[in-house]
Design an enzyme around this catalytic site. Sequence first.
Site, PDB file in Angstrom:
ATOM      1  N   HIS A  37      15.668   7.439  -0.651  1.00  0.00           N
ATOM      2  CA  HIS A  37      15.998   8.814  -0.732  1.00  0.00           C
ATOM      3  C   HIS A  37      14.976   9.539  -1.281  1.00  0.00           C
ATOM      4  CE1 HIS A  37      19.246  11.789  -2.603  1.00  0.00           C
ATOM      5  NE2 HIS A  37      18.049  12.037  -2.653  1.00  0.00           N
ATOM      6  N   ARG A  41      10.164  18.335   1.280  1.00  0.00           N
ATOM      7  CA  ARG A  41      10.166  19.874   1.242  1.00  0.00           C
ATOM      8  C   ARG A  41       9.236  20.220   2.261  1.00  0.00           C
ATOM      9  NH1 ARG A  41      13.524  19.361  -2.740  1.00  0.00           N
ATOM     10  NH2 ARG A  41      12.777  19.386  -4.747  1.00  0.00           N
ATOM     11  N   ASN A  65      17.473  18.745   2.506  1.00  0.00           N
ATOM     12  CA  ASN A  65      17.868  19.925   2.064  1.00  0.00           C
ATOM     13  C   ASN A  65      16.608  20.944   1.907  1.00  0.00           C
ATOM     14  OD1 ASN A  65      16.858  18.278   0.120  1.00  0.00           O
ATOM     15  ND2 ASN A  65      17.923  19.308  -1.403  1.00  0.00           N
ATOM     16  N   LYS A 121      23.717  13.745   5.892  1.00  0.00           N
ATOM     17  CA  LYS A 121      23.838  14.042   4.438  1.00  0.00           C
ATOM     18  C   LYS A 121      24.964  15.188   3.941  1.00  0.00           C
ATOM     19  CE  LYS A 121      22.723  14.057  -0.142  1.00  0.00           C
ATOM     20  NZ  LYS A 121      21.538  13.630  -0.966  1.00  0.00           N
ATOM     21  N   HIS A 195      22.366   8.339  -5.468  1.00  0.00           N
ATOM     22  CA  HIS A 195      21.797   8.529  -6.655  1.00  0.00           C
ATOM     23  C   HIS A 195      22.921   8.316  -7.832  1.00  0.00           C
ATOM     24  CE1 HIS A 195      22.842  12.477  -5.538  1.00  0.00           C
ATOM     25  NE2 HIS A 195      21.698  12.796  -5.259  1.00  0.00           N
ATOM     26  N   ASP A 265      14.866   9.416  -5.333  1.00  0.00           N
ATOM     27  CA  ASP A 265      15.093  10.976  -5.220  1.00  0.00           C
ATOM     28  C   ASP A 265      13.953  11.777  -5.914  1.00  0.00           C
ATOM     29  OD1 ASP A 265      16.910  13.210  -5.018  1.00  0.00           O
ATOM     30  OD2 ASP A 265      18.065  12.956  -6.661  1.00  0.00           O
ATOM     31  N   HIS A 269       9.251  19.808  -7.793  1.00  0.00           N
ATOM     32  CA  HIS A 269       9.427  21.190  -7.810  1.00  0.00           C
ATOM     33  C   HIS A 269       8.181  21.798  -8.556  1.00  0.00           C
ATOM     34  CE1 HIS A 269      13.560  21.863  -6.600  1.00  0.00           C
ATOM     35  NE2 HIS A 269      13.681  20.647  -7.307  1.00  0.00           N
TER      36      HIS A 269
HETATM   37  O1  DOR Z   1      17.956  16.829  -8.773  1.00  0.00           O
HETATM   38  C1  DOR Z   1      18.177  16.937  -7.633  1.00  0.00           C
HETATM   39  N1  DOR Z   1      17.105  17.567  -7.002  1.00  0.00           N
HETATM   40  N2  DOR Z   1      19.312  16.305  -6.959  1.00  0.00           N
HETATM   41  C2  DOR Z   1      19.534  16.769  -5.593  1.00  0.00           C
HETATM   42  O2  DOR Z   1      20.482  16.442  -5.345  1.00  0.00           O
HETATM   43  C3  DOR Z   1      18.553  17.352  -5.010  1.00  0.00           C
HETATM   44  C4  DOR Z   1      17.124  17.271  -5.565  1.00  0.00           C
HETATM   45  C5  DOR Z   1      16.094  18.202  -5.105  1.00  0.00           C
HETATM   46  O3  DOR Z   1      16.241  18.633  -3.748  1.00  0.00           O
HETATM   47  O4  DOR Z   1      15.405  18.945  -5.955  1.00  0.00           O
HETATM   48 ZN    ZN Z   2      17.880  14.148  -3.557  1.00  0.00          ZN
END
Ligand code: DOR
Ligand code: ZN
Length: 362
Positions: A37, A41, A65, A121, A195, A265, A269
Site C-alpha cells: 500500500h 502522488r 487516489n 480500490k 491499513h 500507506d 503531504h
Molecule cells: O491517511 C491517509 N492518507 N489515509 C488514506 O486513506 C489516504 C492517504 C493519502 O492519500 O494521503
Molecule cells: Zn492509503
Amino acid sequence: MPLKKLGGSSRKVMKYSPFKELSMPQSLVLPRPFDAHVHFRQGEMMDTAVKAISEYFAEGLVMPNTDPPVSQPGDIKLYRASIMAAADNEHFHPLMTFKILPDTSPSDICLFRNAGAVAGKVYPKNMTTNSHDGVENYPALFEVFEAMQEKNLVLCLHGEHPGEDIDTLDRERKFLRILALIARSFPRLRIVMEHISCRQSVETVLALPENVAASITVHHLVLTNDDVYGQNHHFCRPVIKKRSDRKALVQAATSGCPKFFFGSDSAPHSREKKECPVSCAGVFAPGIVSLPRLAQLFDENNALKSLERFLGHNGRRFYQLPDDPKKLPSLALIKEKSAIASDMGGVVPLCAGQTLPWRLET
Ligand code: DOR
Ligand code: ZN
C-alpha cells in the site's frame, strides 16, 4: 532468511566467541520486501514519494487516489510509466490499481486487467485524501465486484463507514458489516481490508474465510491516539486508535498468520499541508524509516523470525506474486543506531529526528 551476527561491516558470519559476540551487531538479511500500500502522488511530489519506496522494496501496490484519479483503463499504463521513470530502478515493480467510483462499469474490469492492474480500490466518500468522488452505496457496486471476482482481481477496501452522524473512531468497526457482506457474497473474490486500525478488524479478518486478508501500517503498529493529539504529522485515516487496538495489531503482525501483511500507506503531504489548521490525512513512512522501525518492534516482541513473512511472503502469496527469495535482491537490517532526518524533500517522515536502534543497509 536466517538471523546472523555480523562482524563490523565485513558482513561475515563469525565463529562463536563470547568476546566477539559482545561487539557484533545482530543482523537480519531479507529478500527485498513487498509494500502492499503506497501513495506515489503526481507532479512535483512524485520523485520523493516513489524513491522513498522503490529504493528499498521489490514491489509496491500503488494507490489510485491521485489528482486526477487513476480511474480509467487508459490511466494505468501512463501512470505506471511515470512511476518507472521516477524510480529509475530495474529492481522495482509497481503493481497498479484503479479507483472504483460509483459509476465504474463492470465492462471496464476486463480492460483494467488487460492494462496490467492487479487490484481495484474503493474509497468511502469524503473519508480521506481525494475521496470526494468515493462510494456510499456498496451494494450498487456488486456487479463490479462480480466482474473482479471473474477476472481474479483483488478488491482493496478503505474500511471506514461513510455517511453522517458516525464518530470517526467508530467508522472502521462499523464498516466490518459491509466487509462481511461483500466477503459472503463473493467467496472467490480476494479482498484486502487496508491499513486496519482496531481490534475488531483483526478479529473479523481472522473469522472470515481465506479470501479476506488485511494490510497493516507501521504507524498503526507503533503509535496510539496519545501520539496524535497536537501532532498533525501523525494524523491519518483511519485514525490511530487505543493501546488495546495497537496490541491486537501487533499480535496479528508478529504472529506470522498469512492473513496479515505490511502495507506502509506511505502518504506524503508537504509540510505546509500538514502544519496548518486543517491538516491533510497521511503519514509519510519511507522504507528507510518503516523497515528499521518494524525490526525494532518485532525484536521487542521476540518475533524477528516472523518479519520476513509479514514483509514479503504473506502479501506475495495473497496477491499471487512470484515468491522465490533467491530471485530477489536482498537488504540487511542491522541492530545499530540510525538517525532519521527531520525533513525528506519537504516532507516530515514518521520518526522525524529520532534515533532508531536498527538501521537499514541495501
Ligand atoms: O491517511 C491517509 N492518507 N489515509 C488514506 O486513506 C489516504 C492517504 C493519502 O492519500 O494521503
Ligand atoms: Zn492509503
